[in-house]
Design a protein around this motif. Structure first.
Motif, short mmCIF file in Angstrom:
data_model
loop_
_atom_site.label_atom_id
_atom_site.label_comp_id
_atom_site.label_asym_id
_atom_site.label_seq_id
_atom_site.Cartn_x
_atom_site.Cartn_y
_atom_site.Cartn_z
N ARG A 47 9.05 3.80 0.13
CA ARG A 47 8.95 2.34 0.31
C ARG A 47 9.52 1.63 -0.90
O ARG A 47 10.25 0.66 -0.79
N THR A 48 9.20 2.12 -2.10
CA THR A 48 9.69 1.50 -3.33
C THR A 48 11.21 1.59 -3.43
O THR A 48 11.87 0.59 -3.75
N VAL B 31 1.32 0.85 -7.52
CA VAL B 31 0.77 0.97 -6.17
C VAL B 31 -0.34 2.02 -6.13
O VAL B 31 -1.40 1.81 -5.54
N LYS C 138 6.58 0.88 -10.60
CA LYS C 138 6.10 0.30 -9.34
C LYS C 138 5.28 1.32 -8.56
O LYS C 138 4.22 0.99 -8.02
N TYR D 94 1.19 -1.63 1.87
CA TYR D 94 2.44 -1.38 1.16
C TYR D 94 3.47 -0.65 2.01
O TYR D 94 4.66 -0.96 1.96
N ASP D 95 3.05 0.33 2.79
CA ASP D 95 3.99 1.12 3.56
C ASP D 95 3.39 1.52 4.89
O ASP D 95 2.18 1.75 4.99
N ILE E 241 4.95 6.30 -0.81
CA ILE E 241 5.02 5.18 -1.75
C ILE E 241 6.39 5.12 -2.41
O ILE E 241 7.00 4.05 -2.54
#
Length: 157
Positions: free
Chosen positions: A26-27, A74, A70, A116-117, A23
């Protein structure tokens, strides 16, 4: 189709913390276009990720607070973490496989954190982000083009 042979992880990661790294990566890439960490040390107590940055684009304290917010947003979405097996050549068109050793084989496992990823990975992961309570950036530093982020994931009980 015969069952593909996959590489085994060479380290026993704490699954929810490893998922948190996905996470975070990706962020960071979404916010700074820096790519995923090129080096990481993932432990339950505390972890670190190293990213390539130019000196003028190193994240500010305010930006790091936005990263932290963020990642926590998530996590709170209670996303499922799933896997799929793909042929290496199919993955090569979607992902940078330059760090992947040749002996990794003809098939790779992609790990999805909800929508998300997604990335190739052999490590252990949570089944859902609900296994992670929260994410906190402990500190950061910058030296010779390397931005190091030290962080902690608190696990859900």
């Amino acid at each position: 189709m015969e069952e593909p042979i996959l590489n085994k992880p060479n380290k026993d990661y704490c699954a929810p913390v490893h998922t948190t790294e996905h996470i975070l990566n990706r962020t960071m890439d979404n916010m700074f276009h820096c790519g995923r960490a090129f080096s990481a040390h993932i432990e339950q107590r505390k972890s670190k990720c190293d990213y390539h940055f130019e000196a003028e684009s190193v994240p500010t304290e305010e930006q790091l607070k936005a990263v932290e917010a963020k990642v926590n947003e998530v996590i709170q979405m209670n996303l499922p973490v799933t896997t799929e097996i793909v042929k290496r050549e199919d993955a090569a068109s979607l992902f940078d496989l330059s760090r992947l050793p040749e002996e990794a084989g003809d098939y790779l496992r992609l790990v999805h954190v909800g929508d998300y990823d997604v990335c190739p990975c052999i490590g252990e992961h949570a089944q859902n982000t609900s296994e992670i309570k929260s994410f906190r950036i402990i500190s950061s530093s910058y030296n010779d083009g390397i931005f190091r982020l030290r962080w902690k994931a608190e696990l859900a009980e």
